[in-house]
Design a protein around this motif. Sequence first.
Motif, mmCIF file in Angstrom:
data_model
loop_
_atom_site.group_PDB
_atom_site.id
_atom_site.type_symbol
_atom_site.label_atom_id
_atom_site.label_comp_id
_atom_site.label_asym_id
_atom_site.label_seq_id
_atom_site.Cartn_x
_atom_site.Cartn_y
_atom_site.Cartn_z
ATOM 1 N N PHE A 1 119.934 116.417 74.554
ATOM 2 C CA PHE A 1 119.706 117.673 73.841
ATOM 3 C C PHE A 1 119.855 118.915 74.718
ATOM 4 N N TYR B 1 113.485 117.749 68.826
ATOM 5 C CA TYR B 1 113.150 118.376 70.103
ATOM 6 C C TYR B 1 113.714 119.799 70.172
ATOM 7 N N HIS C 1 108.615 120.293 79.633
ATOM 8 C CA HIS C 1 108.211 118.943 79.230
ATOM 9 C C HIS C 1 106.709 118.890 78.969
ATOM 10 N N ARG D 1 111.707 112.495 79.749
ATOM 11 C CA ARG D 1 112.248 113.821 80.050
ATOM 12 C C ARG D 1 113.759 113.771 80.231
ATOM 13 N N ILE E 1 115.729 113.601 77.006
ATOM 14 C CA ILE E 1 115.914 114.910 76.381
ATOM 15 C C ILE E 1 117.028 115.670 77.085
ATOM 16 N N CYS F 1 115.525 120.021 80.320
ATOM 17 C CA CYS F 1 114.093 120.084 80.050
ATOM 18 C C CYS F 1 113.331 120.045 81.376
ATOM 19 N N SER G 1 121.474 122.588 72.801
ATOM 20 C CA SER G 1 121.378 121.428 71.924
ATOM 21 C C SER G 1 122.420 121.492 70.813
#
Length: 253
Positions: A204, A131, A212, A197, A200, A207, A148
């Motif tokens: 990470f 991602y 997304h 979503r 993430i 988002c 991230s």
Amino acid sequence: MSYSVGQVAGFAGVTVRTLHHYDDIGLLVPSERSHAGHRRYGEGDLDRLQRILFYRELGFPLDEVAALLDDPAADPRAHLRRQHDLLTARIEKLQKMAAAVEHAMEANEMGISLTPEERFEVFGDKDPEQYAEEAEQRWGGTRAYAESQRRTAHYTKDDWKRMKAEVADWSERYAALMVAGEPPAGERAMDMAEEHRLHICAWFYECPYDMHQGLAEMYVADERFKAFYDAMRPGLAEHLRAAIVANAARHTA
């Protein structure tokens, strides 16, 4: 005009020993000898050497090179087609090896201190930073990629295994949702898109809904991602994209 073995070795970028060997096996016998018995190569010899080196660069063994050059019945095109197939297979293998090395470098940069066995146990052939990496390529990578990198640098083996288990659980439930005939704009599908979503965001980078939706487009446009999601269930990538778009609409309307 003729040239010494040392001169020819310099021209061709080979060793004198190689030229001696070619002479010994009859592959490239110099057309002249000096009064002292030293090898002297003419223009025709240089042409033959150039063809020898061409076939050697393609990976032909010496006996096949000799056949191609000396056997009038030999079909160079057939040999080249076979060698092309072998080279193509070798290129594919090298590309896979290069990808594995790149993943190892990325893991090292991310601070993942895992043994090769642990890395395979956790990631298999999947990229844990898919991602973030794709976000960097698509949106410039500044904020999302940096975030991230910061987070994943501190993840342990157990963290990565827990993240992977969450993905597996989500994929099973999403596949079951499709089997049940839930439409992408249905409540259950949109809820799972929102869960996607938030996963993430949690693991990470932040988002937002517009990002997304950008990811959703990539999931169907990029064959790697499409294959990843469709492996969970055929058609899942397209279904998920529609669910993500519907979920974004209900939260941003």
